[in-house]
Write an enzyme that holds these catalytic residues in place. Sequence first.
Site, PDB file in Angstrom:
ATOM      1  CE  LYS A   1     -10.557  -6.746   2.011  1.00 33.30           C
ATOM      2  NZ  LYS A   1      -9.387  -5.913   1.758  1.00 33.30           N
TER       3      LYS A   1
ATOM      4  NE  ARG B   1      -2.950  -7.563  -3.851  1.00 38.43           N
ATOM      5  CZ  ARG B   1      -3.626  -8.249  -2.957  1.00 38.43           C
ATOM      6  NH1 ARG B   1      -3.016  -8.734  -1.910  1.00 38.43           N
ATOM      7  NH2 ARG B   1      -4.919  -8.459  -3.088  1.00 38.43           N
TER       8      ARG B   1
ATOM      9  CB  SER C   1      -4.994  -6.199   4.578  1.00 43.80           C
ATOM     10  OG  SER C   1      -4.406  -4.968   4.249  1.00 43.80           O
TER      11      SER C   1
ATOM     12  CG  HIS D   1      -1.970  -0.948   1.320  1.00 46.82           C
ATOM     13  ND1 HIS D   1      -2.173  -1.720   2.440  1.00 46.82           N
ATOM     14  CD2 HIS D   1      -2.937  -1.295   0.433  1.00 46.82           C
ATOM     15  CE1 HIS D   1      -3.221  -2.504   2.239  1.00 46.82           C
ATOM     16  NE2 HIS D   1      -3.696  -2.270   1.029  1.00 46.82           N
TER      17      HIS D   1
END
Length: 160
Positions: free
Chosen positions: A43, A93, A131, A19
């Site tokens: 999440k 990514r 994360s 990040h």
Amino acid sequence: MSDKIGLFTGSFDPITLGHVDTIERASHLFDKLYVGIFYNRKKQGYFSLAERKRMVEGALAHLEGVELVTAENRLAVELARELGVQSFVRGLRNSEDLGYEANLTFFNGQLAPEIETIFLISRPAYQYISSSRIQELLAFKQDISAYVPKSVMRELERKV
């Protein structure tokens, strides 16, 4: 001529070195870059919003022209319009991210066609850091210091 203003959003639960790298790179493309900590209903949060805010502030303290904002129960396009944002910044990514981001970009484009989305591809060193993986390592009491900024490690020490 008006300032170029961008918005990079995420749950940052926790913020990772990937990040930070994306935010650093994006900060050079804009006169002002907002970093938005958003609640992601998909999440389950590991850190509180206050903890995430401290971690992100610590990780980005060295950057000029970057400002942190937080938002819960609100669409990014609403905040972007309020802040005068011209571009969303998103990191990619891998191909899995591309599918998710393409869907998000479609709906953002429908809701706010005046706001462009730009993608920054992760550097190879950060392609596998997420994360959710960090949270998994934390659950098994593993060392995460190679994947996160020092501000995350400080926050973990506070939690203990």
